[in-house]
Motif scaffolding. Structure first.
Motif, mmCIF file in Angstrom:
data_model
loop_
_atom_site.group_PDB
_atom_site.id
_atom_site.type_symbol
_atom_site.label_atom_id
_atom_site.label_comp_id
_atom_site.label_asym_id
_atom_site.label_seq_id
_atom_site.Cartn_x
_atom_site.Cartn_y
_atom_site.Cartn_z
ATOM 1 N N ARG A 75 0.861 -1.148 -0.069
ATOM 2 C CA ARG A 75 -0.114 0.070 0.180
ATOM 3 C C ARG A 75 0.902 1.178 0.013
ATOM 4 O O ARG A 75 0.531 2.022 -0.824
ATOM 5 C CB ARG A 75 -0.899 -0.056 1.275
ATOM 6 C CG ARG A 75 -2.079 -1.214 1.191
ATOM 7 C CD ARG A 75 -2.756 -1.045 2.495
ATOM 8 N NE ARG A 75 -3.741 0.402 2.503
ATOM 9 C CZ ARG A 75 -3.447 1.155 3.680
ATOM 10 N NH1 ARG A 75 -2.419 0.966 4.411
ATOM 11 N NH2 ARG A 75 -3.876 2.179 3.444
ATOM 12 N N VAL A 76 1.846 1.097 0.577
ATOM 13 C CA VAL A 76 2.932 2.259 0.865
ATOM 14 C C VAL A 76 3.532 2.410 -0.678
ATOM 15 O O VAL A 76 3.733 3.661 -1.144
ATOM 16 C CB VAL A 76 3.963 2.032 1.953
ATOM 17 C CG1 VAL A 76 4.977 3.023 1.887
ATOM 18 C CG2 VAL A 76 3.399 2.182 3.417
ATOM 19 N N LEU A 77 3.940 1.327 -1.253
ATOM 20 C CA LEU A 77 4.538 1.487 -2.473
ATOM 21 C C LEU A 77 3.524 2.110 -3.574
ATOM 22 O O LEU A 77 3.929 2.915 -4.300
ATOM 23 C CB LEU A 77 4.980 0.098 -3.021
ATOM 24 C CG LEU A 77 5.688 -0.093 -4.214
ATOM 25 C CD1 LEU A 77 7.056 0.746 -4.340
ATOM 26 C CD2 LEU A 77 6.003 -1.594 -4.682
ATOM 27 N N LYS A 132 4.023 13.322 0.801
ATOM 28 C CA LYS A 132 2.379 13.257 0.167
ATOM 29 C C LYS A 132 1.938 12.041 0.396
ATOM 30 O O LYS A 132 0.720 11.737 0.668
ATOM 31 C CB LYS A 132 2.605 13.541 -1.353
ATOM 32 C CG LYS A 132 2.849 15.135 -1.673
ATOM 33 C CD LYS A 132 2.937 15.234 -3.064
ATOM 34 C CE LYS A 132 3.140 16.832 -3.201
ATOM 35 N NZ LYS A 132 3.225 17.120 -4.721
ATOM 36 N N ALA A 133 2.740 11.216 0.325
ATOM 37 C CA ALA A 133 2.282 9.631 0.478
ATOM 38 C C ALA A 133 1.687 9.463 1.960
ATOM 39 O O ALA A 133 0.910 8.608 2.171
ATOM 40 C CB ALA A 133 3.645 8.670 0.228
ATOM 41 N N ALA A 134 2.692 10.121 2.739
ATOM 42 C CA ALA A 134 2.199 9.959 4.250
ATOM 43 C C ALA A 134 0.910 10.378 4.656
ATOM 44 O O ALA A 134 -0.019 9.972 5.021
ATOM 45 C CB ALA A 134 3.179 10.565 5.189
ATOM 46 N N ALA A 143 7.495 6.919 9.289
ATOM 47 C CA ALA A 143 6.761 5.862 9.161
ATOM 48 C C ALA A 143 6.873 5.220 7.460
ATOM 49 O O ALA A 143 7.313 3.952 7.352
ATOM 50 C CB ALA A 143 5.362 5.526 9.387
ATOM 51 N N VAL A 144 6.430 6.062 6.817
ATOM 52 C CA VAL A 144 6.643 5.931 5.304
ATOM 53 C C VAL A 144 8.035 5.579 4.642
ATOM 54 O O VAL A 144 8.546 4.804 3.992
ATOM 55 C CB VAL A 144 6.129 7.111 4.636
ATOM 56 C CG1 VAL A 144 6.189 6.924 2.824
ATOM 57 C CG2 VAL A 144 4.272 7.109 4.700
#
Length: 310
Positions: free
Chosen positions: A12-14, A25-27, A36-37
């Motif tokens: 999901r992070v990828l 932005k992903a975080a 964490a990301v």
């Protein structure tokens, strides 16, 4: 990479990094902290043995390896989203599928004709199949998915099986028209006990048993009948009676339905027999499945109309 030990949450992070090109932005998208990301990205790099992203100015750019899996990863997420999405509203007019009903051939006469008519009018793409009711194996057929429901006499069931009472089935005696020993008996009258016990009987029994509910009722009054043959289907019972001097005890609803077709006369039995309660059973796993739920409702509505007291 050992897929069995891979934390799938990392994917999901990828996916978010592919979309956003930034750990910040992903975080934000994942409601996670940036650290964490970044930690998740580090574990992904180790698990997949590839840098995955290189920094180009303020943006993360995917490596060739990462670019090669980006579209496939998105497709898998979309497939999972579709798989886990709530079922669409069920519309019988357009729904397709097969619904299997395990039951005796009694229901070929009394259920399948009106069910076929109902499906043709309201659900033309649904298919109903009446399959053999295997003796002493009612519940297993549901567990193995050989049937969606079974229509059976009431009995004790395991916790994972649901049940619904449908109708009570009393018993009548059938004999052929022109039977030489019954000429003075008017149709619908009670057959005399001596006559009932003197005549030879054909018994419905898929298992080949030589006794049934009628025999238990006779034993309670100290009498017994003469069973000359057993037949595993009700249609065979009716055919044997229509072409011989045998008589039979059959469900009252069936006797009424087929008397004209087979040229039979119908009488009340000489002893009291508790009407059998017929129930519908199904596996709890299909409680909320749209098509089986709709089909159960159609079958049960038709069956409840068979109760002679309704």
């Amino acid at each position: 990479m050992n897929f069995a030990t891979l934390d799938l949450n990392l994917l999901r992070v990828l996916d978010a990094l592919f979309s956003e090109g930034s750990t910040v932005k992903a975080a934000r998208r994942l409601a996670m902290s940036q650290s964490a990301v970044s930690g998740a990205l580090s574990r992904l790099r180790h698990a997949l043995d590839d840098p995955l992203f290189v920094r180009q100015g303020n943006r993360l750019v995917a490596t060739d390896y990462a670019s090669g899996i980006e579209s496939g990863l998105r497709e898998e997420f979309e497939r999972l989203e579709a798989l886990l999405a709530p079922p669409a509203t069920f519309d019988p007019r357009t729904a397709e599928g097969t619904f299997r009903i395990a039951a005796s051939d009694f229901f070929a006469e009394l259920l399948m004709p009106p069910l076929g008519d109902r499906l043709q009018k309201s659900a033309p793409k649904l298919r109903a199949q009446l399959v053999d009711l295997v003796p002493n194996d009612y519940v297993a057929s549901l567990e193995r998915r050989n049937a969606d429901i079974a229509l059976i006499p009431d009995l004790k069931l395991p916790d994972w099986v649901n049940r619904e009472p449908l109708f009570h089935s009393p018993f009548h005696v059938i004999a052929r028209k022109g039977h030489p020993k019954l000429g003075g008996l008017q149709e619908g009258m009670q057959m005399h006990m001596d006559t009932f016990c003197a005549l030879h009987h054909v018994l419905f029994s898929p298992e080949g048993n030589l006794a049934a509910m009628g025999d238990a009722a006779l034993r309670r009054v100290g009498r017994q009948r003469q069973v000359a043959m057993t037949v595993p289907v009700f249609s065979g019972v009716c055919r044997a009676v229509s072409e011989s001097d045998l008589i039979a005890l059959v469900p009252a609803q069936l006797a009424k339905k087929v008397a004209k077709t087979f040229g039979l006369r119908v009488f009340e039995p000489p002893m009291s027999i508790e009407p059998a309660l017929i129930i519908g059973i199904w596996h709890k796993r299909s409680d909320s499945a749209p098509m089986p739920t709709w089909m159960r409702r159609q079958v049960f509505e038709l069956m409840k109309g068979l109760d002679l007291d309704s």
